[in-house]
Design an enzyme around this catalytic site. Structure first.
Site, PDB file in Angstrom:
ATOM      1  CG  ASN A 289      -2.180   0.431   1.364  1.00  0.00           C
ATOM      2  OD1 ASN A 289      -2.156   1.650   0.296  1.00  0.00           O
ATOM      3  ND2 ASN A 289      -2.957   0.989   2.106  1.00  0.00           N
TER       4      ASN A 289
ATOM      5  CG  HIS B 231      -7.221   0.613   7.930  1.00  0.00           C
ATOM      6  ND1 HIS B 231      -5.397   1.175   7.614  1.00  0.00           N
ATOM      7  CD2 HIS B 231      -6.703  -0.667   6.088  1.00  0.00           C
ATOM      8  CE1 HIS B 231      -4.495   0.981   7.039  1.00  0.00           C
ATOM      9  NE2 HIS B 231      -5.349  -0.114   5.759  1.00  0.00           N
TER      10      HIS B 231
END
Length: 289
Positions: free
Chosen positions: A112, A143
């Site tokens: 990521n 998140h």
């Protein structure tokens, strides 16, 4: 060619996820019968392969996004030494480096990527204390609200700091001989893969109860090991810390540096204006002619 290659990786990742993941579910790590009958090596091996099988769905999504960007003309980095085009300027992952990571940091640097760069710029480089802790907490908030995210990133803080301490204090003893370094890389690869798998189990399970069931079945072994490492090995000053130290300097030295900088800027500005005037004069004479 770059788009076709990435679409092929997408297809293989999706196929792997839809077939292998069903036979290696992460939830089996907290199965009562498995915990009661399997030995520790078997449990850790299954932990590794089950979490490895859970990664291709992320490979599929991010590689598809990279392929779409490349198809739109974004992400061209240039040419390598062999003249081959490179389309990885805005890539979000490097699968080979992820699967063969020999340190916790190496794994995070290749996973990521764009989000990690964003977190580095908006949090890590701005934090005045405990930048690692603050960055992991911000990442958990970013998140979502599942408790498993917070358990994963809080565990990740311990793992990152412990891995950094071990690497800074031990690694230089094993890099002189190629054979010794190879053994060191194999051991650190195994340790990194187990540590990553141990850390991200709550990220997949999401809830508190199954996550604590898993950690308690392992007796929180890597949590305790990380704390012991941090107590035994000192953490060296990071590059960010040294930059902060350099910024704390006497006021008179800063003033001298600023005065010198102003003098240089004024000198360069004068030269630039003089050269610009000469250029304009030459052009004007040429136009007259």
């Amino acid at each position: 060619i770059a788009v076709a290659q990435k679409l092929l990786i997408c297809g293989l990742s999706l196929l792997f996820h839809m077939t292998i993941t069903k036979t290696l579910p992460v939830e089996y790590n907290i199965d009562d019968n498995f915990r009661a009958t399997a030995s520790w090596p078997v449990r850790f091996f299954y932990l590794y392969v089950s979490l490895m099988a859970a990664r291709p769905k992320y490979y599929f999504a991010w590689t598809l996004a990279d392929a779409i960007n490349n198809a739109a003309g974004f992400g061209f980095r240039g040419y390598d030494k062999n003249g081959v085009t490179r389309w990885d300027l805005i890539s979000n992952l490097r699968i080979q480096q992820i699967e063969f990571s020999t340190s916790f940091k190496m794994f995070l640097d290749n996973w990521n990527i764009q989000t990690a760069l964003w977190l580095k710029r908006v949090c890590y480089e701005r934090a005045t204390f405990s930048p690692t802790i603050q960055t992991f907490i911000l990442s958990a908030i970013w998140h979502g609200v599942y408790p498993g995210y917070y358990l994963t990133f809080l565990t990740g803080v311990l793992m990152t700091l412990a891995a950094r301490a071990i690497r800074n204090n031990i690694r230089h003893y094993f890099v002189e001989s190629p054979a010794v370094k190879l053994c060191y890389d194999i051991i650190t690869w195994m340790a990194t893969q187990v540590a990553i798998s141990y850390t991200v189990v709550p990220f997949v399970l999401l809830s508190v109860k199954p996550s604590f069931t898993f950690y308690s079945s392992c007796y929180f072994c890597l949590h305790i090991a990380s704390i012991l490492v941090l107590l035994v090995f000192p953490l060296k000053r990071t590059q960010k810390g040294s930059k902060m130290h350099e910024s704390i300097q006497p006021v008179w030295s800063k003033k001298l540096e600023e005065e010198n900088l102003l003098q240089k800027n004024s000198y360069s500005t004068t030269n630039n204006s003089f050269s610009q005037k000469e250029d304009i004069t030459c052009r004007y004479q040429a136009l007259k002619q």
